[in-house]
Design an enzyme around this catalytic site. Structure first.
Site, PDB file in Angstrom:
ATOM      1  N   ASP A 234       0.283  -0.758 -23.009  1.00  0.00           N
ATOM      2  CA  ASP A 234      -1.171  -1.306 -23.740  1.00  0.00           C
ATOM      3  C   ASP A 234      -2.117  -0.432 -23.456  1.00  0.00           C
ATOM      4  O   ASP A 234      -2.034   0.683 -22.802  1.00  0.00           O
ATOM      5  CB  ASP A 234      -1.416  -2.843 -22.820  1.00  0.00           C
ATOM      6  CG  ASP A 234      -2.360  -3.685 -23.656  1.00  0.00           C
ATOM      7  OD1 ASP A 234      -2.910  -2.996 -24.615  1.00  0.00           O
ATOM      8  OD2 ASP A 234      -2.414  -4.919 -23.188  1.00  0.00           O
TER       9      ASP A 234
HETATM   10  C1  BGC Z   1      -4.419  -5.553 -25.925  1.00  0.00           C
HETATM   11  C2  BGC Z   1      -3.376  -5.695 -26.885  1.00  0.00           C
HETATM   12  C3  BGC Z   1      -3.766  -4.803 -28.096  1.00  0.00           C
HETATM   13  C4  BGC Z   1      -4.405  -3.541 -27.769  1.00  0.00           C
HETATM   14  C5  BGC Z   1      -4.707  -2.726 -29.033  1.00  0.00           C
HETATM   15  C6  BGC Z   1      -5.406  -4.414 -25.935  1.00  0.00           C
HETATM   16  O1  BGC Z   1      -6.619  -4.433 -25.101  1.00  0.00           O
HETATM   17  O2  BGC Z   1      -4.427  -6.231 -24.787  1.00  0.00           O
HETATM   18  O3  BGC Z   1      -3.063  -6.893 -27.031  1.00  0.00           O
HETATM   19  O4  BGC Z   1      -2.412  -4.536 -28.876  1.00  0.00           O
HETATM   20  O5  BGC Z   1      -5.429  -3.742 -27.039  1.00  0.00           O
HETATM   21  O6  BGC Z   1      -5.775  -3.025 -29.916  1.00  0.00           O
END
Ligand code: BGC
Length: 760
Positions: A234
């Site tokens: 993530d």
């Molecule tokens: C979120 C993800 C997301 C990623 C990219 C993160 O903060 O938890 O779900 O895909 O950011 O934007």
């Protein structure tokens, strides 16, 4: 379109150490490195439409608030309530088509975390409190995207069930709930739908951050489930890049502008990171990049964004849940007089949640306009009643009540303001904003013919006021077509068919996770075990406002003739007849729940969803519905057996219109799995007796011992109270009793025989 060379078996051999290190981290916020023959992969959030950052494809700066327009489909909270697997696949196909149109290779979704608590700020991005329903809808989205040549990123792996302290907290979960609830949807989707990538979660699991969790990323995901894609982090989830690579994380996102690449180079040089470990990630990334870019190289038809808007609207119709409808208040009859539409949310709809999933819609339907369009000649007047996020305002209340009193029927829009729920923080209550119950009171006094429509991403408390409202519609967050969808359902142009994918409790305090959410001092203990959502409400016999699986429509259905059989291929097949007994065409979602044998050796939920099917029926029409599932789905996860274990015995299979509206049941007797757990002297008398090999051996030994010594502990087995007393004692303790029929000196031999003798 550039054709990329097909993946070579050893990309790693063609790259320098520095190149390999940089391939395993992002090149930008949403793009990977292009190095040698490995092409760059462009990604976008996800999951219910594209959040097209301005940088997509060009490596520029990320701007969360100025995404380019894309179709905003119903977020997972709504799609989950559709229980419509084909629809989820179709929606994902449309999202993938838009991805291709924008040069995006991978969409960051679906999010398949379980709704453990109604308070999770990101529940709008997740499907359900139930792993099977989650797996069916999430899996459909993976298939829909990947069939269209666009990769899915299954997220957030795993146990990311809260936003509080999400980047540090350790979810402390016992093995059984971990497997049965929190990993189960991941397992099903990985095995069946083969996502090209998985995104590791921010949080830790039992003390180890997911991005560095070798057990999860390698032992379980790859070795046990056969995952062959890449694991990306993530965004910002990696703290120790070397530990992450060692654990099996292939790609750190987003870029660290070379900082952690240098650490990787250093770690390989000084032997801290095995070169083969890095090479393995490089090979996986090369394969992934070729796979993902190949998807976009095929020519695609020009996109029709109007058709996608129409799909978003049709999908939204399927997601709306009719919770209550007394006096046939719904559907509205345009000929039945004037309509008051009250509530700012009718004019300024909430249609998605905040955070990384936020899409800039191509257009937006409002319920107010759509109701006016469908009202024909009927008078439709509007009053705001409250300001979104505002305190009770006497002037607005008076104006709304006056309008309600002067109209024949009222549709009142209530719900949560955007600032109440978002990625990044959890809610601290489940109540509507104070201005809204105050308005509801005034409206009901002025005109009891009031239908309430809710817009909310997380569950809101409807008790006690729902008792006094004749009609209640749960509209969740419905995406850009939701306004028209709601109007069409309210006027009966479409029949409601949504079902709750999560329980609406009477009170927050009833939620099974309540005492241990969101944890403290860096740990959240999942104290309720497997008893999440309806599993916990049922086991504690809680009254609920509306149960899991509930949803009405404008007709009624009767169920009958349930039969359940086990096929030679170890499938369980349930067949029943469903009849539309009401006046309108409608869609029924038949739910199949299974209850374990009453003498199960572990604590079991009262019933668990094991399958479902949807059928459309004309008035008076009957159809046979068949729902099947694997015998293996009867298993619980046994720590003692270190694996899934099907207990033998008689299960109860129930077909219902909700988890609390069971219409018919049938018994199912199955042979159990053979225990592979070894019996020892520490095993209890009860465990010995229940064991298919050990039980008879022990009884035989007892009989022989009794013959020699007369009575003693063996004779005690005949006394029911004594037998119960002894059942929980380790055999080695009983063996020390004077006159024990199995003396301590014989115990090792008995254990050996129990381990050697096969059961038939
Ligand atoms: C979120 C993800 C997301 C990623 C990219 C993160 O903060 O938890 O779900 O895909 O950011 O934007």
């Amino acid at each position: 379109m550039t054709q990329h060379p097909s993946p070579s078996h050893s990309t790693a051999a063609t790259l320098t150490l520095t190149e390999k290190a940089s391939l395993t981290s992002g090149a930008g916020d949403f793009v990977t490195e292009a190095i040698g023959a490995v092409p760059a992969v462009s990604m976008s959030d996800g999951p219910h439409g594209l959040r097209l950052p301005k940088e997509a494809g060009d490596g520029g700066q990320l701007d969360l608030h100025s995404a380019a327009p894309a179709t905003c489909f119903p977020p997972a909270v709504a799609l989950g309530s559709s229980w419509d697997v084909a629809l989820a696949e179709q929606v994902a196909g449309a999202i993938a088509a838009e991805a291709r149109d924008n040069g995006v290779h991978v969409v960051l979704g679906p999010g398949i975390n379980i709704k453990r608590s109604p308070l999770c700020g990101r529940n709008f991005e997740y499907f359900s409190e139930d792993p099977l329903l989650t797996a069916e809808l999430g899996g459909a989205m993976v298939r829909g995207m990947q069939r269209s040549g666009v990769g899915a990123a299954l997220k957030h792996f795993a146990a990311n069930n809260q936003e509080s302290d999400r980047m540090r907290v350790s979810a402390d979960i016992d093995e059984r709930p971990l497997r049965e609830i929190y990993l189960r949807a991941f397992e099903r989707i990985v095995r069946r739908d083969r996502p090209w990538s998985v995104m590791s979660a921010y949080n830790a699991l039992n003390g180890t951050p997911l991005s560095e969790n070798r057990r999860l990323l390698t032992d379980i995901l790859r070795r046990e489930w056969g995952f062959d894609g890449i694991v990306m982090s993530d965004w910002g989830a990696v703290r120790d890049r070397v530990a992450a690579l060692t654990a099996g994380l292939d790609l750190q996102m987003p870029t660290t502008r070379g900082r952690t690449d240098a650490e990787v180079v250093q770690a390989v040089k000084n032997g801290e990171l095995a070169a083969e470990q890095l090479d393995a990630s490089v090979e996986r990334l090369a394969r992934f990049a070729h796979r993902a870019t190949a998807g976009l190289s095929a020519p695609a038809d020009p996109l029709d964004y109007e058709a996608h808007h129409d799909l978003a609207r049709r999908a939204a119709e399927r997601c709306i849940v009719l919770l209550k409808n007394e006096q046939d208040l719904l559907p509205l009859d345009p000929a039945a007089g004037s309509l008051a539409v009250i509530g700012e949310l009718a004019r300024t709809p909430r249609y998605q949640g905040a955070g990384s999933s936020q899409v800039t819609p191509t257009q937006l339907d409002t319920p107010l306009d759509a109701l006016r369009d469908l009202a024909g000649d009927a008078v439709v007047e509007y009053a705001a009643g409250y300001r979104i996020g505002g305190e009770p305002d006497e002037e607005l209340l008076v104006e709304a009540a006056r309008l309600a009193a002067a109209s024949d029927t009222v549709v009142l829009f209530l719900g949560l303001p955007a600032q109440d729920e978002s990625e990044g923080f959890d809610r601290d209550h489940i109540d509507l904003p104070a201005a809204q119950p105050a308005l509801l009171e005034r409206i009901l006094e002025a005109n009891p013919r009031t239908a309430v429509v809710l817009s909310n991403g997380g569950v809101v408390r409807t008790a006690p006021w729902h008792e006094r409202v004749p009609a209640l519609v749960e509209g969740w967050l419905l995406g850009q077509g939701g306004g028209t969808a709601l109007a069409r359902i309210l006027y009966g142009h479409a029949a409601p068919s949504g079902r709750l994918a999560e329980t609406i409790p009477l009170r927050l305090e009833d939620a099974p996770s309540h005492l241990s959410f969101p944890g403290e001092e860096g740990h959240v203990r999942y104290g309720e075990g497997v008893f999440v959502g309806y599993r916990g409400h049922d086991r504690r016999a809680n009254d609920v406002a509306f149960p899991f699986g509930h949803g009405l429509t404008y007709t009624t259905f009767a169920y009958g003739d349930l039969t359940v059989t086990q096929t030679p291929a170890d499938r369980i097949e349930a067949r029943l007849t469903v009849t539309n007994t009401g006046p309108r065409t409608g869609r029924e979602t038949v739910q199949l729940y299974v209850s374990a044998p009453e003498d199960s050796r572990v604590a079991r939920p009262v019933r668990e969803l094991r399958g479902f099917a949807q059928i459309d029926l004309e008035p008076g029409q009957s159809r046979t519905v068949t729902i099947t599932f694997d015998r293996a789905d009867l298993a619980y996860y046994s720590e003692r057996e270190a694996g899934w274990f099907v207990e033998g015995g008689t299960y109860s299979v129930a077909a219902g219109a909700s988890s609390r509206d069971i219409r018919c049941t049938a018994p199912l007797t199955v042979d159990g799995d053979v225990s592979t757990a070894r019996l020892t002297g520490r095993s209890t008398l009860g465990e010995w007796l229940a064991h298919p090999v050990g039980g008879p051996l022990l009884l035989e030994a007892f009989a022989a011992g009794r013959a020699q010594q007369g009575g003693g502990a063996a004779g005690a087995l005949a006394d029911p109270v004594l037998r119960r007393f002894l059942t929980g004692m380790p055999l080695e303790v009983i063996a020390e009793f004077p006159q024990s029929p199995v003396p301590l000196s014989h115990l090792d031999a008995l254990c050996e025989r129990a381990a050697r003798t096969p059961s038939d």
